[in-house]
Design a protein around this motif. Structure first.
Motif, mmCIF file in Angstrom:
data_model
loop_
_atom_site.group_PDB
_atom_site.id
_atom_site.type_symbol
_atom_site.label_atom_id
_atom_site.label_comp_id
_atom_site.label_asym_id
_atom_site.label_seq_id
_atom_site.Cartn_x
_atom_site.Cartn_y
_atom_site.Cartn_z
ATOM 1 N N HIS A 49 3.552 -0.838 -19.364
ATOM 2 C CA HIS A 49 3.672 0.516 -18.809
ATOM 3 C C HIS A 49 2.526 0.803 -17.855
ATOM 4 N N ASN A 50 2.855 1.456 -16.760
ATOM 5 C CA ASN A 50 1.833 1.852 -15.794
ATOM 6 C C ASN A 50 0.832 2.818 -16.452
ATOM 7 N N ARG A 51 1.364 3.655 -17.334
ATOM 8 C CA ARG A 51 0.534 4.628 -18.040
ATOM 9 C C ARG A 51 -0.584 3.944 -18.840
ATOM 10 N N ASP A 52 -0.276 2.788 -19.425
ATOM 11 C CA ASP A 52 -1.302 2.055 -20.185
ATOM 12 C C ASP A 52 -2.425 1.577 -19.277
ATOM 13 N N TYR A 53 -2.051 1.120 -18.078
ATOM 14 C CA TYR A 53 -3.083 0.680 -17.107
ATOM 15 C C TYR A 53 -4.039 1.838 -16.854
ATOM 16 N N LEU A 67 -4.552 4.655 -18.671
ATOM 17 C CA LEU A 67 -5.291 5.113 -19.852
ATOM 18 C C LEU A 67 -6.351 4.093 -20.277
ATOM 19 N N ASN A 68 -6.048 2.809 -20.126
ATOM 20 C CA ASN A 68 -7.055 1.775 -20.427
ATOM 21 C C ASN A 68 -8.241 1.873 -19.469
ATOM 22 N N LEU A 69 -7.925 2.147 -18.203
ATOM 23 C CA LEU A 69 -9.014 2.277 -17.219
ATOM 24 C C LEU A 69 -9.871 3.503 -17.541
ATOM 25 N N ALA A 70 -9.209 4.628 -17.842
ATOM 26 C CA ALA A 70 -9.958 5.851 -18.159
ATOM 27 C C ALA A 70 -10.850 5.616 -19.376
ATOM 28 N N SER A 71 -10.314 4.956 -20.372
ATOM 29 C CA SER A 71 -11.096 4.723 -21.584
ATOM 30 C C SER A 71 -12.273 3.773 -21.309
ATOM 31 N N ALA A 72 -12.034 2.739 -20.493
ATOM 32 C CA ALA A 72 -13.130 1.801 -20.169
ATOM 33 C C ALA A 72 -14.223 2.518 -19.369
ATOM 34 N N LEU A 73 -13.829 3.409 -18.464
ATOM 35 C CA LEU A 73 -14.831 4.135 -17.670
ATOM 36 C C LEU A 73 -15.637 5.077 -18.568
ATOM 37 N N PHE A 112 0.842 -1.208 0.000
ATOM 38 C CA PHE A 112 0.000 0.000 0.000
ATOM 39 C C PHE A 112 0.873 1.253 0.000
ATOM 40 N N LEU A 113 0.575 2.213 -0.870
ATOM 41 C CA LEU A 113 1.340 3.459 -0.918
ATOM 42 C C LEU A 113 0.550 4.634 -0.344
ATOM 43 N N GLY A 114 -0.759 4.593 -0.481
ATOM 44 C CA GLY A 114 -1.591 5.651 0.088
ATOM 45 C C GLY A 114 -1.637 6.896 -0.769
ATOM 46 N N ASP A 115 -2.140 7.951 -0.165
ATOM 47 C CA ASP A 115 -2.368 9.207 -0.872
ATOM 48 C C ASP A 115 -1.046 9.941 -1.110
ATOM 49 N N ALA A 116 -1.076 10.821 -2.089
ATOM 50 C CA ALA A 116 0.063 11.704 -2.399
ATOM 51 C C ALA A 116 -0.519 12.811 -3.273
ATOM 52 N N PRO A 117 0.187 13.934 -3.443
ATOM 53 C CA PRO A 117 -0.320 14.961 -4.366
ATOM 54 C C PRO A 117 -0.562 14.345 -5.753
ATOM 55 N N LEU A 118 -1.634 14.803 -6.403
ATOM 56 C CA LEU A 118 -2.018 14.211 -7.693
ATOM 57 C C LEU A 118 -0.864 14.241 -8.704
ATOM 58 N N GLU A 119 -0.104 15.344 -8.690
ATOM 59 C CA GLU A 119 1.018 15.477 -9.645
ATOM 60 C C GLU A 119 2.076 14.407 -9.376
ATOM 61 N N ALA A 120 2.285 14.097 -8.101
ATOM 62 C CA ALA A 120 3.292 13.089 -7.749
ATOM 63 C C ALA A 120 2.814 11.698 -8.168
ATOM 64 N N ILE A 121 1.519 11.448 -7.987
ATOM 65 C CA ILE A 121 0.970 10.154 -8.428
ATOM 66 C C ILE A 121 1.092 10.041 -9.950
ATOM 67 N N ALA A 122 0.750 11.139 -10.653
ATOM 68 C CA ALA A 122 0.822 11.125 -12.126
ATOM 69 C C ALA A 122 2.253 10.888 -12.591
ATOM 70 N N GLU A 123 3.192 11.534 -11.938
ATOM 71 C CA GLU A 123 4.607 11.393 -12.303
ATOM 72 C C GLU A 123 5.074 9.939 -12.126
ATOM 73 N N GLN A 124 4.674 9.348 -11.010
ATOM 74 C CA GLN A 124 5.071 7.954 -10.728
ATOM 75 C C GLN A 124 4.487 7.025 -11.793
ATOM 76 N N ILE A 125 3.211 7.256 -12.132
ATOM 77 C CA ILE A 125 2.563 6.403 -13.142
ATOM 78 C C ILE A 125 3.221 6.603 -14.511
ATOM 79 N N ALA A 126 3.559 7.847 -14.831
ATOM 80 C CA ALA A 126 4.163 8.129 -16.144
ATOM 81 C C ALA A 126 5.506 7.420 -16.303
ATOM 82 N N GLN A 148 -2.958 14.114 -17.189
ATOM 83 C CA GLN A 148 -1.578 14.519 -16.909
ATOM 84 C C GLN A 148 -0.539 13.611 -17.556
ATOM 85 N N MET A 149 -0.992 12.594 -18.275
ATOM 86 C CA MET A 149 -0.012 11.700 -18.907
ATOM 87 C C MET A 149 0.620 12.389 -20.111
#
Ligand code: SIN
Length: 201
Positions: A162-166, A168-174, A140-154, A190-191
């Motif tokens: 790629h984490n980014r694909d996970y 973007l695939n989720l966003a597109s499915a939603l 578990f990593l928990g909360d962090a500023p959105l920009e930091a989460i985006a940076e880690q995923i990127a 932010q990707m």
């Protein structure tokens, strides 16, 4: 550092005597249904929100540079939309392996958003299972500023890609499900637009 939850999940026997089980998916289980299922219906659960607060050391990152994937966080009054799958119990075995990085099977009430394909099942809610990674799991990593989460995923990538694909695939499915999710959509925006580097073979 990862705690493998496969063994713990094998001991969860809630539905072992059932011929079929409804499984609720809210992350990769929405867009990557690489397991046999009998039926799939969009559904939601109550009192939870989806958050990129779970570390991924095995799929979308590595132990040295973990990625971030979604888990559910309690929030009264909230609704989390996803996809419910009717499966047979033996399908849980490979799913336990797929979800082994901190997720535990939990019983949940799930509410269908659509009628059954054949119109035969008119129930609007059933008891089912969900894979949940709570804050006491080792990844578990928990909360962090959105920009930091985006940076880690990127930046992150792992054996599943790629984490980014996970994200973007989720966003597109939603979006296809017409589900609003500010947390997921803000991260997706932010990707970086640049093409992803080749995955190492
Ligand atoms: C789920 O999708 O329901 C669990 C989290 C994941 O595998 O992304």
């Amino acid at each position: 550092m990862t705690l493998d939850t496969t063994g713990l999940n094998r001991r969860m026997i809630h539905f072992d005597d059932h011929e079929t089980i409804w499984l609720f998916g809210y992350g990769s289980l929405i867009w990557k249904a690489d397991f046999p299922f009998i039926e799939r219906r969009s559904a939601h659960i109550q009192g939870w929100v989806r958050r990129f607060w779970q570390g991924s050391h095995d799929h979308r990152g590595t132990p040295e540079a973990p990625g971030r994937v979604v888990t559910l966080v309690r929030k009264p009054e909230a609704v989390c939309h996803g996809m419910a799958y009717l499966i047979t119990p033996e399908i849980l075995e490979p799913l336990d392996v797929r979800e082994k990085n901190g997720y535990l099977r939990e019983v949940t009430r799930l509410y269908f958003d659509t009628l059954a394909d054949d119109g035969g099942d008119e129930r609007d809610s059933v008891e089912g299972l969900v894979y949940l990674a709570t804050e006491d799991n080792a990844a578990f990593l928990g909360d962090a500023p959105l920009e930091a989460i985006a940076e880690q995923i990127a930046q992150a990538q792992g054996p599943s890609g790629h984490n980014r694909d996970y994200l973007l695939n989720l966003a597109s499915a939603l979006r296809q499900l017409r589900v609003e999710d500010d947390h997921v959509f803000s991260l997706a925006e932010q990707m970086p637009q640049a093409p992803l580097p080749e995955m190492p073979r």
